[in-house]
Design an enzyme around this catalytic site. Sequence first.
Site, PDB file in Angstrom:
ATOM      1  N   SER A  28     -38.950   9.086  18.073  1.00 23.72           N
ATOM      2  CA  SER A  28     -39.721   9.308  19.004  1.00 23.72           C
ATOM      3  C   SER A  28     -39.560   9.781  20.067  1.00 23.72           C
ATOM      4  O   SER A  28     -38.734  10.346  20.473  1.00 23.72           O
ATOM      5  CB  SER A  28     -40.742   7.874  18.982  1.00 23.72           C
ATOM      6  N   TYR A  51     -39.460  -0.861  23.505  1.00 26.78           N
ATOM      7  CA  TYR A  51     -39.850  -0.216  22.549  1.00 26.78           C
ATOM      8  C   TYR A  51     -39.266   1.094  23.052  1.00 26.78           C
ATOM      9  O   TYR A  51     -38.254   2.093  21.874  1.00 26.78           O
ATOM     10  CB  TYR A  51     -40.922   0.871  21.915  1.00 26.78           C
TER      11      TYR A  51
HETATM   12  N1  LIG Z   1     -48.054   6.245  15.071  1.00 22.18           N
HETATM   13  C1  LIG Z   1     -47.281   6.466  16.481  1.00 22.18           C
HETATM   14  O1  LIG Z   1     -47.559   7.219  17.094  1.00 22.18           O
HETATM   15  C2  LIG Z   1     -45.873   6.753  16.923  1.00 22.18           C
HETATM   16  C3  LIG Z   1     -45.193   7.486  17.257  1.00 22.18           C
HETATM   17  C4  LIG Z   1     -43.614   8.043  16.883  1.00 22.18           C
HETATM   18  C5  LIG Z   1     -42.774   6.559  16.487  1.00 22.18           C
HETATM   19  N2  LIG Z   1     -43.437   6.142  15.833  1.00 22.18           N
HETATM   20  C6  LIG Z   1     -42.571   5.623  14.661  1.00 22.18           C
HETATM   21  O2  LIG Z   1     -42.942   5.455  13.690  1.00 22.18           O
HETATM   22  C7  LIG Z   1     -42.706   4.721  12.476  1.00 22.18           C
HETATM   23  C8  LIG Z   1     -43.467   4.576  11.509  1.00 22.18           C
HETATM   24  O3  LIG Z   1     -45.521   4.126  11.764  1.00 22.18           O
HETATM   25  P1  LIG Z   1     -46.107   4.391  11.913  1.00 22.18           P
HETATM   26  O4  LIG Z   1     -46.994   4.750  12.819  1.00 22.18           O
HETATM   27  O5  LIG Z   1     -46.807   4.429  10.823  1.00 22.18           O
HETATM   28  O6  LIG Z   1     -47.294   2.147  12.470  1.00 22.18           O
HETATM   29  P2  LIG Z   1     -47.670   1.451  10.639  1.00 22.18           P
HETATM   30  O7  LIG Z   1     -48.569   0.317  12.222  1.00 22.18           O
HETATM   31  O8  LIG Z   1     -49.056   2.138  10.450  1.00 22.18           O
HETATM   32  O9  LIG Z   1     -46.699   1.028  10.148  1.00 22.18           O
HETATM   33  C9  LIG Z   1     -45.198   0.762  10.466  1.00 22.18           C
HETATM   34  C10 LIG Z   1     -44.885  -0.335   8.945  1.00 22.18           C
HETATM   35  O10 LIG Z   1     -43.790  -0.707   9.271  1.00 22.18           O
HETATM   36  C11 LIG Z   1     -44.220  -2.246   8.477  1.00 22.18           C
HETATM   37  N3  LIG Z   1     -42.900  -3.329   9.110  1.00 22.18           N
HETATM   38  C12 LIG Z   1     -43.252  -3.229  10.567  1.00 22.18           C
HETATM   39  N4  LIG Z   1     -42.586  -4.538  10.461  1.00 22.18           N
HETATM   40  C13 LIG Z   1     -41.327  -4.685   9.814  1.00 22.18           C
HETATM   41  C14 LIG Z   1     -39.954  -5.208   9.308  1.00 22.18           C
HETATM   42  N5  LIG Z   1     -40.133  -6.179  10.382  1.00 22.18           N
HETATM   43  N6  LIG Z   1     -39.965  -5.182   8.200  1.00 22.18           N
HETATM   44  C15 LIG Z   1     -40.123  -4.852   7.075  1.00 22.18           C
HETATM   45  N7  LIG Z   1     -41.503  -3.373   7.619  1.00 22.18           N
HETATM   46  C16 LIG Z   1     -42.043  -3.645   8.600  1.00 22.18           C
HETATM   47  C17 LIG Z   1     -45.182  -2.839   8.837  1.00 22.18           C
HETATM   48  O11 LIG Z   1     -45.711  -3.166   8.077  1.00 22.18           O
HETATM   49  C18 LIG Z   1     -45.622  -1.063   8.617  1.00 22.18           C
HETATM   50  O12 LIG Z   1     -46.375  -0.786   6.873  1.00 22.18           O
HETATM   51  C19 LIG Z   1     -42.385   3.425  13.476  1.00 22.18           C
HETATM   52  O13 LIG Z   1     -40.887   3.679  13.216  1.00 22.18           O
HETATM   53  C20 LIG Z   1     -43.013   3.679  14.801  1.00 22.18           C
HETATM   54  O14 LIG Z   1     -42.038   3.112  16.108  1.00 22.18           O
HETATM   55  C21 LIG Z   1     -45.080   5.931  15.308  1.00 22.18           C
END
Ligand SMILES: NC(=O)c1ccc[n+]([C@@H]2O[C@H](COP(=O)([O-])OP(=O)(O)OC[C@H]3O[C@@H](n4cnc5c(N)ncnc54)[C@H](O)[C@@H]3O)[C@@H](O)[C@H]2O)c1
Length: 280
Positions: free
Chosen positions: A159, A172
Site C-alpha cells: 500500500s 494497518y
Molecule cells: N482498497 C484500497 O484502497 C487499498 C489500497 C492499498 C492497498 N490495499 C490492499 O489491497 C488488498 C486487497 O484489498 P481490496 O481493496 O480488494 O479489499 P476487499 O475488502 O474488497 O478485498 C479483500 C479480500 O480479502 C479477503 N480476506 C480478508 N481477510 C482474510 C483472511 N483472514 N483470510 C482470507 N481472506 C481474507 C476478503 O474476504 C476480501 O475478499 C489488501 O491487502 C489491501 O490492504 C487496498
Amino acid sequence: MTGRAEGKVAFITGAARGQGRAHALRLAQEGADIIAVDIAETVEGMDRFYPGATQADFDQTVKEVEALDRRIVATRADVRDFDALKAAFESGVAELGKVDVVVANAGIFMFGDKTEDVTDADWDAVLDINLKGVWHTAKAAIPQLKAQGTGGSIILTCSTAGLKGTPNVAAYTASKHGVLGLSRTLALELAPFNIRVNTVHPTSVNTDMIRNEAAYGLFLPDEAHPTSEQAEPIFRSINALPVPWVEPEDIANAVLFLASEESRYVTGTELKVDAGFDLK
Ligand SMILES: NC(=O)c1ccc[n+]([C@@H]2O[C@H](COP(=O)([O-])OP(=O)(O)OC[C@H]3O[C@@H](n4cnc5c(N)ncnc54)[C@H](O)[C@@H]3O)[C@@H](O)[C@H]2O)c1
C-alpha cells in the site's frame, strides 16, 4: 497468440472480490489457471467498518474465471490459519499440477483511532491478516516453487501506507511496512532459485474496503454520515493525478507485469500504482 501468463498457475489470496478477483481475471485472460483462497465472511471486529466478502462473491469469481475457459480451484480458508491455507494451496497444486505465481493480496483495513487508543484485538486482527497472513501465503508456496526448480514470481500486496506514515491508521500502516521488509528479505533469500519477490503499492482503490462510510469518515471526522460525494474531492486531493481512486484492474495490470516474463529480472522492487500519491 500466446497470452502473457499462458501456461502459468497463480495462487491468489483474497480472491472473492475487489483486487483479488481482478487479479484472478486478468491473469486468467492471459492464460493462467488459478488457485483461489478467501475467508469469504466478515472477520470478527470488522463489522463496524465495512462488510466482508461472501460465498456469493467467491462463487462469482469462480464463474468469471471459468467463463474465460480457465480452470480455478477455489477454497475457503483464513490466511491466519497456516494449516488450512497450506491444505488449500496443496489441493490446488494437486489439481492444476504446479504453481508459478503467488499473489498475497488478502487484507483488512481497520482505522480511525489514535495509536494509543488502538485495542489489542484490532491490532492483532490487522497484523495477523495483513502481515502474518502474507508470510503464511509465501511460506505455503515456497517449498513447491523450489521443488519445481523453474523459478517463479511472488507478489505481495502492500500500500502507499507501506511507504509513508498514516495518522490514525497505526496497525494497518505498521502491517504494510512489515510486508515491505518481508518482501525485501524474501527477494534476497529466493533470488538464487530464480524466484522473484516484489510489492505493489496501490493508492486508494475503488473497492468495498474504502467505498464505505467508515473510510470516508477518516477524512470527514465531523460528519455523522459522510457520503461518497463529500469524500471524493478529499481522496482526489491526496493523489497527484486528478483521480480520487484507481480501479482494481489498474492494480491487476501491475500484477500481470510482475507475474509475466516481461519482468524476469525485476525483484525486490516496490511497484507504485499510486497516481503520484507518494510524491506529495
Ligand atoms: N482498497 C484500497 O484502497 C487499498 C489500497 C492499498 C492497498 N490495499 C490492499 O489491497 C488488498 C486487497 O484489498 P481490496 O481493496 O480488494 O479489499 P476487499 O475488502 O474488497 O478485498 C479483500 C479480500 O480479502 C479477503 N480476506 C480478508 N481477510 C482474510 C483472511 N483472514 N483470510 C482470507 N481472506 C481474507 C476478503 O474476504 C476480501 O475478499 C489488501 O491487502 C489491501 O490492504 C487496498
